[in-house]
Design an enzyme around this catalytic site. Structure first.
Site, short mmCIF file in Angstrom:
data_model
loop_
_atom_site.label_atom_id
_atom_site.label_comp_id
_atom_site.label_asym_id
_atom_site.label_seq_id
_atom_site.Cartn_x
_atom_site.Cartn_y
_atom_site.Cartn_z
N ASN A 168 -5.21 2.46 12.78
CA ASN A 168 -5.93 3.04 11.64
C ASN A 168 -5.49 2.33 10.36
O ASN A 168 -4.43 1.69 10.33
CB ASN A 168 -5.66 4.56 11.56
CG ASN A 168 -4.18 4.90 11.59
OD1 ASN A 168 -3.42 4.49 10.71
ND2 ASN A 168 -3.75 5.63 12.61
N PRO A 169 -6.29 2.42 9.31
CA PRO A 169 -5.96 1.70 8.06
C PRO A 169 -4.61 2.08 7.47
O PRO A 169 -3.95 1.24 6.86
CB PRO A 169 -7.11 2.08 7.13
CG PRO A 169 -8.26 2.32 8.04
CD PRO A 169 -7.65 3.00 9.25
N TYR A 170 -4.20 3.33 7.62
CA TYR A 170 -2.88 3.72 7.12
C TYR A 170 -1.78 2.91 7.79
O TYR A 170 -0.94 2.29 7.13
CB TYR A 170 -2.66 5.21 7.34
CG TYR A 170 -1.26 5.68 7.07
CD1 TYR A 170 -0.67 5.49 5.82
CD2 TYR A 170 -0.51 6.34 8.05
CE1 TYR A 170 0.63 5.92 5.56
CE2 TYR A 170 0.78 6.78 7.80
CZ TYR A 170 1.34 6.57 6.56
OH TYR A 170 2.63 7.00 6.32
N GLY A 171 -1.78 2.87 9.12
CA GLY A 171 -0.77 2.10 9.84
C GLY A 171 -0.87 0.61 9.58
O GLY A 171 0.14 -0.08 9.46
N LYS A 218 0.56 -0.20 6.10
CA LYS A 218 2.02 -0.13 6.13
C LYS A 218 2.62 -1.35 6.83
O LYS A 218 3.64 -1.90 6.39
CB LYS A 218 2.47 1.15 6.82
CG LYS A 218 2.39 2.40 5.95
CD LYS A 218 3.48 2.41 4.90
CE LYS A 218 3.56 3.74 4.17
NZ LYS A 218 4.64 3.77 3.17
#
Length: 423
Positions: free
Chosen positions: A224-227, A230
């Protein structure tokens, strides 16, 4: 009370889109981004903010007090805590202050609470202990100004938007806020000779590994874009560290729960983000009747009861890991650590623990999977135990939820009623 309050870059930045700007009154951002505000409401809000700032200026210290933060002193370690008004960042700032560190919090209050800062200021009012700077890390000029005017010894970089579901809906915002803003911080550290970085990362960088538990060498394939954002930030930090004598610690932590055991701080997310927030917040909202029940997304995962399995780490343990990482950080060295309990709990288990902690028979509605989620994630914390002498102490899920529930019951409006100016 003596404290420093500065404001930089009040206008819109890359991480604060026009649709979601709000005025942080009373330590709680509450404006619904989907609701159009009238000109009258804007003027009233602006007037309240102006009054609040005048109050803050009235309590501001003299320039001689400010010099505490602009110079280095023997035996005093000055830590910049980005996102220090947020849930995890404020707890970290509290621990640092208790341990006699000098702390500067930088936060744009898009997700943080000014009320949390006011609690910290009340606990540590002495000159040279704590200052708060309102600024956005997406503004390189503002960040450079902060670094030029303060003598930082280390940076704890928490500031980030951090909801998996939201990241799938607003991916560009996540890459700006996490990846680009980390680049700005790194550039400022390089320009001003700040050599120690403790980076707040996430198990989301691993994606959905085929083998459990997750170790630090597990291949990172975020889904996902969050991971992904990061991981990009981690890669930048690691590449940059190879060219400098920086001391770097990257902490990949799992699902955070709990609150300060003494009831001074807790989690108070923006109301409009409840759909994206942590399951603990949703459980408490359901227990308090704010929402009619709890929505559990996904019951067909390949797990024991069909719901996701996560590793729930208490926020007090998490900030302890950050302090130990800061104490052990060494020039020319990079440490990467998982921060978790090493035990996976299903969402259904979590809900049952929450029911017992709150004493409320929470209504549960089971829905389809949430985009970007993964079935099973839990850590192997062996490395951080061996190298930093850290292990989770608050491992009773129900007890951690009880501590958080106590704070929720006594802070029904978070850190203050919406729109109220703290006295």
């Amino acid at each position: 009370m003596v404290y420093t309050f500065q404001m930089l870059n009040i206008g819109r930045t890359r991480s604060q889109s026009r649709s979601n700007r709000s005025l942080p009154l009373g330590g709680m951002d509450y404006v619904d981004p989907k609701r159009k505000s009238s000109v009258g409401k804007i003027l009233v809000a602006a007037a309240l903010l102006a009054v609040f700032l005048l109050m803050m200026i009235k309590h501001s210290p003299t320039s001689s007090t400010s010099t505490h933060f602009s110079r280095r002193e023997p035996g005093v370690t000055h830590v910049l805590v980005t996102g220090g008004a947020g849930y995890i960042g404020s707890h970290a700032a509290l621990r640092l202050l208790k341990d006699s560190y000098r702390v500067t919090i930088v936060d744009n209050l898009s997700r943080g609470n000014l009320g949390a800062v006011r609690v910290l200021q009340g606990l540590f009012p002495e000159a040279g202990r704590l200052q708060f700077i309102y600024a956005d890390l997406g503004d390189a000029k503002a960040v450079n100004k902060i670094f030029s005017e303060n003598a930082f010894d280390a940076v704890m970089h928490f500031a980030a938007v951090a909801y998996v579901g939201e990241s799938t809906l607003q991916p560009l915002r996540y890459y700006h806020n996490i990846t680009s803003n980390t680049l700005v911080v790194l550039e400022a550290m390089a320009a001003h000779g700040v050599k120690t970085l403790i980076y707040s990362s996430t198990c989301a960088t691993y994606g959905e590994p085929k083998k459990m538990p997750i170790v630090e060498e597990t291949t990172q394939v975020p889904i996902n874009p969050y991971g992904k954002a990061k991981k990009m930030a981690e890669d930048m930090i690691l590449d940059f560290s190879k060219t400098t004598d920086m001391a770097v610690m990257i902490l990949r932590y799992f699902n955070v729960i709990g609150s300060d055991p003494e009831g001074r701080l807790g989690e108070a997310p923006r109301p409009e983000l409840r759909e994206h927030g942590r399951i603990s917040g949703a459980c408490f909202d359901a227990a308090r009747g704010i929402i009619p029940g709890l929505k559990v997304r996904g019951t067909d995962y390949n797990t024991t009861d069909g719901t996701c399995i996560r590793d729930y780490i208490d926020v007090t343990d998490l900030v302890d890991a950050h302090v130990k990482a800061l104490q052990k950080a060494e020039p020319h060295k990079v440490g990467i650590y998982n921060v978790g309990t090493g035990k996976g709990r299903s969402v259904k288990e979590f809900v049952e623990a929450c029911k017992k902690a709150t004493g409320v028979e929470i209504k549960v509605e089971y829905l389809a999977r949430r985009p970007g989620d993964y079935a099973e994630v839990y850590s192997d914390p062996t490395k951080i135990w061996l190298e930093l002498n850290w292990t989770a102490r608050y491992t009773d899920l129900q007890e951690s939820l009880k501590m958080a529930w106590r704070w929720q019951k006594t802070h029904r409006n978070g850190y203050g009623p919406p729109g109220a100016i703290p006295s």
